[in-house]
Structures are given as structure tokens and as C-alpha cells.
Scaffold this motif. Structure first.
Motif, mmCIF file in Angstrom:
data_model
loop_
_atom_site.group_PDB
_atom_site.id
_atom_site.type_symbol
_atom_site.label_atom_id
_atom_site.label_comp_id
_atom_site.label_asym_id
_atom_site.label_seq_id
_atom_site.Cartn_x
_atom_site.Cartn_y
_atom_site.Cartn_z
ATOM 1 N N ASP A 189 0.828 -1.207 0.000
ATOM 2 C CA ASP A 189 0.000 0.000 0.000
ATOM 3 C C ASP A 189 0.862 1.256 0.000
ATOM 4 N N ALA A 190 1.941 1.245 0.779
ATOM 5 C CA ALA A 190 2.823 2.409 0.822
ATOM 6 C C ALA A 190 3.501 2.632 -0.526
ATOM 7 N N LEU A 191 3.967 1.559 -1.151
ATOM 8 C CA LEU A 191 4.612 1.691 -2.461
ATOM 9 C C LEU A 191 3.656 2.279 -3.488
ATOM 10 N N VAL A 192 2.448 1.730 -3.541
ATOM 11 C CA VAL A 192 1.482 2.190 -4.539
ATOM 12 C C VAL A 192 1.007 3.612 -4.240
ATOM 13 N N GLU A 193 0.603 3.850 -2.990
ATOM 14 C CA GLU A 193 0.034 5.142 -2.641
ATOM 15 C C GLU A 193 1.068 6.264 -2.644
ATOM 16 N N ALA A 209 0.165 9.416 8.538
ATOM 17 C CA ALA A 209 -1.280 9.349 8.769
ATOM 18 C C ALA A 209 -1.866 8.069 8.177
ATOM 19 N N ALA A 210 -1.415 7.727 6.963
ATOM 20 C CA ALA A 210 -1.932 6.525 6.299
ATOM 21 C C ALA A 210 -1.492 5.262 7.041
ATOM 22 N N SER A 211 -0.275 5.269 7.600
ATOM 23 C CA SER A 211 0.207 4.086 8.324
ATOM 24 C C SER A 211 -0.646 3.815 9.564
ATOM 25 N N LEU A 212 -1.044 4.877 10.254
ATOM 26 C CA LEU A 212 -1.905 4.709 11.426
ATOM 27 C C LEU A 212 -3.271 4.160 11.020
ATOM 28 N N SER A 213 -3.771 4.674 9.891
ATOM 29 C CA SER A 213 -5.053 4.187 9.382
ATOM 30 C C SER A 213 -4.956 2.722 8.975
ATOM 31 N N MET A 214 -3.853 2.364 8.295
ATOM 32 C CA MET A 214 -3.661 0.983 7.861
ATOM 33 C C MET A 214 -3.515 0.043 9.061
ATOM 34 N N ALA A 215 -2.794 0.497 10.083
ATOM 35 C CA ALA A 215 -2.610 -0.336 11.274
ATOM 36 C C ALA A 215 -3.954 -0.607 11.953
ATOM 37 N N GLY A 216 -4.776 0.418 12.025
ATOM 38 C CA GLY A 216 -6.099 0.253 12.614
ATOM 39 C C GLY A 216 -6.967 -0.709 11.817
ATOM 40 N N SER A 217 -6.922 -0.581 10.483
ATOM 41 C CA SER A 217 -7.700 -1.476 9.619
ATOM 42 C C SER A 217 -7.204 -2.913 9.738
ATOM 43 N N SER A 237 -1.297 -5.752 13.382
ATOM 44 C CA SER A 237 -1.460 -4.334 13.054
ATOM 45 C C SER A 237 -0.132 -3.597 13.146
ATOM 46 N N ALA A 238 0.715 -3.990 14.114
ATOM 47 C CA ALA A 238 2.023 -3.349 14.269
ATOM 48 C C ALA A 238 2.917 -3.626 13.059
ATOM 49 N N TYR A 239 2.927 -4.871 12.597
ATOM 50 C CA TYR A 239 3.705 -5.216 11.401
ATOM 51 C C TYR A 239 3.238 -4.383 10.201
ATOM 52 N N THR A 240 1.925 -4.234 10.064
ATOM 53 C CA THR A 240 1.375 -3.471 8.947
ATOM 54 C C THR A 240 1.799 -2.012 9.023
ATOM 55 N N GLY A 241 1.596 -1.392 10.195
ATOM 56 C CA GLY A 241 1.920 0.018 10.348
ATOM 57 C C GLY A 241 3.401 0.311 10.220
ATOM 58 N N VAL A 242 4.236 -0.517 10.840
ATOM 59 C CA VAL A 242 5.686 -0.289 10.798
ATOM 60 C C VAL A 242 6.226 -0.467 9.385
ATOM 61 N N SER A 243 5.761 -1.509 8.666
ATOM 62 C CA SER A 243 6.235 -1.710 7.300
ATOM 63 C C SER A 243 5.817 -0.546 6.406
ATOM 64 N N TYR A 244 4.643 0.032 6.677
ATOM 65 C CA TYR A 244 4.179 1.199 5.914
ATOM 66 C C TYR A 244 5.080 2.402 6.191
ATOM 67 N N ILE A 245 5.391 2.656 7.465
ATOM 68 C CA ILE A 245 6.215 3.815 7.837
ATOM 69 C C ILE A 245 7.634 3.674 7.269
ATOM 70 N N ILE A 246 8.214 2.471 7.367
ATOM 71 C CA ILE A 246 9.566 2.268 6.847
ATOM 72 C C ILE A 246 9.604 2.504 5.338
ATOM 73 N N THR A 247 8.610 1.971 4.640
ATOM 74 C CA THR A 247 8.542 2.171 3.189
ATOM 75 C C THR A 247 8.367 3.644 2.858
ATOM 76 N N THR A 248 7.540 4.337 3.629
ATOM 77 C CA THR A 248 7.340 5.772 3.432
ATOM 78 C C THR A 248 8.652 6.531 3.600
ATOM 79 N N ALA A 249 9.384 6.217 4.661
ATOM 80 C CA ALA A 249 10.650 6.904 4.939
ATOM 81 C C ALA A 249 11.636 6.727 3.788
ATOM 82 N N VAL A 250 11.694 5.509 3.252
ATOM 83 C CA VAL A 250 12.608 5.236 2.138
ATOM 84 C C VAL A 250 12.208 6.028 0.897
ATOM 85 N N LEU A 251 10.914 6.096 0.621
ATOM 86 C CA LEU A 251 10.444 6.761 -0.600
ATOM 87 C C LEU A 251 10.581 8.281 -0.547
#
Length: 293
Positions: free
Chosen positions: A147-151, A179-187, A206-220
Motif C-alpha cells: 500500500d505504501a509503495l502504490v500510494e 497518517a496513512a500508516s496509522l489508518s492501515m494499522a487500525g484497519s 497491526s504493528a507489522y502493517t503500520g511499521v512496514s508502511y512507515i519504513i517504506t514511506t521513509a525510504v520513498l
């Protein structure tokens, strides 16, 4: 008994003997470290078989070898970091040439046939039985990372034309990503609660989902904070996205025995396809609405 072998075959035999003592040591350490009784027994069984394979080669080469401690610790570390499925399947695939060598020995050494069948199928079947918690959370990592890569690639490509400074693009992308990572973690938490699995913790999922989103965001977004050229920042973002796709797909393809090339092409097509569409949307907004910051 080494007179049966020429120099080249003896070298191959010693290399295989080294692999067997390495594997015996790796599986013995993993058995000692393992807490789950089922996995512990599997590791102990494989270790015993590897020791028998090693003794088979000792009888042929008439030499004793010590394990390569650096290699042993590397695979033990891989198990700890990336899970048993990835690390041990990588270990077994590294020795794919061993089966052919054992087949060459069937006539000289009947025992080689039994070892061959173990090398081909039995050990991988045992590894497939292992309870790998890291692999159970792969779905969460896929969800967050994909989701982070695409979005983010789409969002950053779309707003790059509207904003004049790379720092503004990077900051905007970072805020949106968090913001999106928190939303994804909740979902992900709610999804895990609605589809309960006794081996999966909803909170961890949920933690794995949110953390992987944040790490991908930071890289991008990193290129936009270190580069002043918008074109260069976008290009580096796409390079980082491709590297992330390749690394993750390699892990999954090994751990789950899936097609590497097919999954890379699929994930890349989706990610970069969305980014290209977003880029043209951003261009249209800038051209027709005159939005520029």
C-alpha cells in the motif's frame, strides 16, 4: 577409500563433507535455541541426518573437518531476523548440486541412495512443517509495504509537478505516509479480529502493517529531503521502490516457493502504473487549474 576418487572428485567430496558438518552444526544450534517442542524435534531429526551424511563422507575421504563458524552464525542470524522458512530453504537451495553428486555414487556406495532421497525431499518437507511465526505475519508486511509503495509513489509523482520545492514534496509525503500508516494499522487490527487466527496476535499483526508502511514511506520520501532537483528525486524514489520490491519478492519467493520473476513484474506494474497515472493527473491539474506552490 579415496583411491576411488580422482583429484576433482575428491575436491567435490570434501566440499560436500564441509556442507554436511556446517548443516549439522546449524541445526544443532537451532534445536538448542528452539522453545517449541515440535520445532525442536524437527531440528534434532535433521541434525542427526546431517551428522550421518557427514560420517558417510568421513568414511570416503578419511578426513575430519571442522564447521565454518562464520557461515554457521550467519544462518543462525538469518533464522532470528527473517524466520526459519527463508533461512533454511536458502541453506538447502545453496546445496542444490549435492543431489547430482550423490547420484553419481549409487553404484560405488549404496548408502548414497538413501542420503540422496533425504537431500532431495525429506529435509525440505520437515522445514515446511516448521512453525514459522515470522512467515505468519507476512500478510501484514505485504499489506503495509504494498500500500505504501502504490500510494506514496503515486502521491509523490502527482504532487511533484504542483510543488516547486523537493523539501515541500518530501514533507507532504511524510505527513501523508504517517497518517496513512496509522489508518492501515487500525484497519489491519480490525481485520485480524474479524478473521481470528490462534497463531496470530491482532496487535502484532497491526504493528507489522503500520511499521512496514512507515519504513517504506521513509525510504520513498528520503530523496526529496536530500536532493534539490525534482527530476532526480523522483528518479531516485523509483529506484528505491524497485529495490524494495525486488528484496521483498526475493524473500517471499524463497520462503514460500513462489515465482520470483512473475511477482516482481506484477508488483512493479501496479506500483509504477499508478505512479504514471498520478503523474499525468498532477500535470493536468497544474496545466488546467494553474496550481503551483
Amino acid at each position: 577409500m579415496t583411491q576411488e576418487f580422482g583429484p576433482a572428485d575428491l575436491k567435490k567430496a570434501l566440499r560436500q563433507q564441509q556442507n554436511e558438518i556446517n548443516d549439522f552444526t546449524i541445526y544443532s544450534i537451532l534445536a538448542a535455541l528452539q522453545r517449541e517442542d515440535k520445532n525442536k524435534k524437527i531440528f534434532e531429526k535433521i541434525a542427526r541426518e546431517e551428522q550421518q551424511h557427514y560420517q558417510f563422507w568421513v568414511g570416503i575421504t578419511q578426513r575430519q573437518l571442522a564447521p565454518q563458524n562464520w557461515l554457521v552464525m550467519w544462518y543462525v542470524l538469518l533464522v532470528k531476523l527473517l524466520g526459519t522458512s527463508f533461512a533454511l530453504k536458502s541453506l538447502e537451495k545453496k546445496e542444490c548440486g549435492a543431489e547430482a553428486f550423490y547420484k553419481e555414487l549409487f553404484d560405488l556406495y549404496p548408502q548414497a541412495k538413501a542420503i540422496y532421497h533425504q537431500e532431495v525431499s525429506h529435509e525440505l518437507e520437515l522445514i515446511d512443517m516448521l512453525h514459522d511465526k515470522k512467515l505468519l505475519y507476512t500478510g501484514a508486511i505485504v499489506l503495509g509495504m504494498n500500500d505504501a509503495l502504490v500510494e506514496l509513489t503515486g502521491t509523490l509523482s502527482g504532487i511533484a509537478l504542483a510543488f516547486d520545492k523537493t523539501l515541500v514534496v518530501g514533507a507532504t509525503g511524510l505527513i501523508m505516509g504517517i497518517a496513512a500508516s496509522l489508518s492501515m494499522a487500525g484497519s489491519a487490527y480490525l481485520e485480524s479480529k474479524e478473521n481470528p487466527n490462534p497463531d496470530i496476535s491482532a496487535l502484532s499483526y497491526s504493528a507489522y502493517t503500520g511499521v512496514s508502511y512507515i519504513i517504506t514511506t521513509a525510504v520513498l520520501v528520503l530523496p526529496f529531503f536530500v536532493l534539490h532537483s525534482m527530476v532526480a528525486a523522483l528518479a531516485l524514489m523509483f529506484v528505491f521502490a524497485l529495490i524494495a520490491i525486488v528484496l521483498y519478492t526475493f524473500y517471499i519467493s524463497v520462503a514460500k516457493d513462489l515465482s520470483f520473476k512473475g511477482r516482481v513484474l506484477e508488483m512493479s506494474s501496479i506500483t509504477f502504473g499508478v505512479a504514471i497515472i498520478s503523474f499525468f493527473i498532477g500535470y493536468a491539474v497544474k496545466y488546467f487549474l494553474g496550481v503551483e506552490v
